[in-house]
Scaffold this motif. Structure first.
Motif, short mmCIF file in Angstrom:
data_model
loop_
_atom_site.label_atom_id
_atom_site.label_comp_id
_atom_site.label_asym_id
_atom_site.label_seq_id
_atom_site.Cartn_x
_atom_site.Cartn_y
_atom_site.Cartn_z
N VAL A 73 0.21 -16.57 -0.98
CA VAL A 73 0.43 -17.19 0.32
C VAL A 73 -0.01 -16.30 1.48
CG1 VAL A 73 2.27 -18.75 -0.44
CG2 VAL A 73 2.86 -16.46 0.37
N VAL A 74 -0.14 -15.00 1.25
CA VAL A 74 -0.65 -14.08 2.25
C VAL A 74 -1.50 -13.05 1.53
CG1 VAL A 74 -0.08 -12.33 3.98
CG2 VAL A 74 1.36 -14.36 3.76
N ASP A 75 -2.68 -12.78 2.09
CA ASP A 75 -3.55 -11.78 1.48
C ASP A 75 -4.21 -10.97 2.59
OD1 ASP A 75 -5.34 -10.23 0.11
OD2 ASP A 75 -6.17 -11.87 -1.07
N TYR A 76 -3.60 -9.84 2.92
CA TYR A 76 -4.14 -8.96 3.95
C TYR A 76 -5.26 -8.08 3.42
CZ TYR A 76 -0.05 -10.30 6.69
OH TYR A 76 0.90 -11.01 7.37
N GLU B 98 0.86 -1.17 0.00
CA GLU B 98 0.00 0.00 0.00
C GLU B 98 0.90 1.22 0.00
OE1 GLU B 98 -3.30 2.13 2.85
OE2 GLU B 98 -2.96 -0.02 3.04
N GLY B 99 0.90 1.95 -1.10
CA GLY B 99 1.74 3.13 -1.23
C GLY B 99 2.70 2.98 -2.39
N ASP B 100 3.54 3.96 -2.55
CA ASP B 100 4.49 3.99 -3.66
C ASP B 100 5.90 3.77 -3.13
OD1 ASP B 100 6.16 4.51 -5.81
OD2 ASP B 100 5.14 6.36 -6.39
N PRO B 101 6.46 2.57 -3.32
CA PRO B 101 7.80 2.30 -2.78
C PRO B 101 8.90 3.12 -3.44
CG PRO B 101 7.08 0.50 -4.18
CD PRO B 101 5.91 1.43 -4.04
N LEU B 102 8.63 3.71 -4.60
CA LEU B 102 9.64 4.55 -5.24
C LEU B 102 9.70 5.93 -4.59
CD1 LEU B 102 9.12 3.57 -8.96
CD2 LEU B 102 10.80 2.68 -7.32
N LYS B 103 8.69 6.26 -3.80
CA LYS B 103 8.68 7.51 -3.06
C LYS B 103 8.99 7.30 -1.58
CE LYS B 103 5.48 9.90 -6.07
NZ LYS B 103 4.13 10.40 -6.25
N ASP B 104 8.59 6.14 -1.05
CA ASP B 104 8.75 5.86 0.38
C ASP B 104 9.08 4.39 0.57
OD1 ASP B 104 8.63 5.64 3.14
OD2 ASP B 104 6.50 6.14 3.27
N ILE B 105 10.32 4.08 0.86
CA ILE B 105 10.76 2.69 1.01
C ILE B 105 10.04 2.01 2.17
CG2 ILE B 105 12.72 3.07 2.56
CD1 ILE B 105 12.60 0.74 -0.52
N ASN B 106 9.51 2.78 3.11
CA ASN B 106 8.84 2.20 4.27
C ASN B 106 7.60 1.40 3.91
OD1 ASN B 106 10.55 3.17 6.47
ND2 ASN B 106 9.94 5.18 5.70
N VAL B 107 6.98 1.66 2.76
CA VAL B 107 5.80 0.87 2.41
C VAL B 107 6.17 -0.59 2.13
CG1 VAL B 107 4.52 2.88 1.57
CG2 VAL B 107 5.75 1.45 -0.07
N VAL B 108 7.39 -0.84 1.67
CA VAL B 108 7.85 -2.21 1.44
C VAL B 108 8.09 -2.92 2.76
CG1 VAL B 108 9.72 -3.59 0.44
CG2 VAL B 108 8.89 -1.58 -0.77
N ILE B 109 8.43 -2.16 3.77
CA ILE B 109 8.75 -2.72 5.08
C ILE B 109 7.49 -2.87 5.95
CG2 ILE B 109 10.10 -2.32 7.19
CD1 ILE B 109 11.96 -0.57 5.27
N ASP B 110 6.64 -1.85 5.92
CA ASP B 110 5.53 -1.78 6.87
C ASP B 110 4.14 -1.95 6.28
OD1 ASP B 110 7.37 -1.17 8.94
OD2 ASP B 110 7.39 0.94 8.31
N HIS B 111 4.01 -1.98 4.95
CA HIS B 111 2.66 -1.98 4.37
C HIS B 111 2.48 -3.03 3.28
CE1 HIS B 111 1.61 1.54 6.67
NE2 HIS B 111 2.77 2.07 6.30
#
Length: 145
Positions: A133-136, A109-122
């Motif tokens: 295998v996972v679907d939140y 959720e979000g744009d990882p090219l603008k905010d790397i945190n979305v890859v970590i936290d979202h």
């Protein structure tokens, strides 16, 4: 860096005293300085570690260090995909989304090219070997068999 951050965060579990934590913090600072020099020198960097620690599932936090050290989010993502494949000599099998490549995918959720945190936290969805295998997106922690 990341595995030392993990050890610091879990110091009570490991029985680390304040001197050990101080040493780990100094080690992290030296790692960050080295990473900054490597980025400036255009050294090829891959995300990951050969350190054995119990922070599995938290590995992507390393991307945050890369961005803090001077990489763009796109460059940090490259370390976790194509750069890793290239350094392993597997660039024709891994590291890209293309026919014939082995790829695990995540949707965030979000744009990882603008905010790397979305890859970590979202992360919202994970596909491994062609299967979800996972679907939140369907509620908390819906996992497929």
């Amino acid at each position: 860096m990341e595995h030392n951050r993990y050890y610091i965060a879990h110091r009570q579990e490991y029985g680390y005293d304040s001197a050990t934590v101080a040493d780990l913090n100094q080690y992290v600072a030296r790692n960050v300085a080295t990473l900054k020099r490597a980025i400036r020198a255009k050294v090829k960097i891959a995300m990951g570690s050969d350190a054995v620690f119990t922070g599995f599932g938290e590995n992507t936090r390393e991307l945050r260090w890369f961005v803090q050290a001077g990489m763009t989010p796109a460059q940090a993502l490259h370390t976790a995909t194509a750069a890793g494949a290239e350094l392993l000599g597997k660039e024709k099998e891994l590291g890209a989304i293309a026919p014939g490549y082995f790829a695990d995918l995540v949707a965030v959720e979000g744009d990882p090219l603008k905010d790397i945190n979305v890859v970590i936290d979202h992360v919202k969805w994970v596909m491994k070997a062609g299967r979800t295998v996972v679907d939140y997106t369907k509620g908390p922690a819906t996992k497929s068999p």
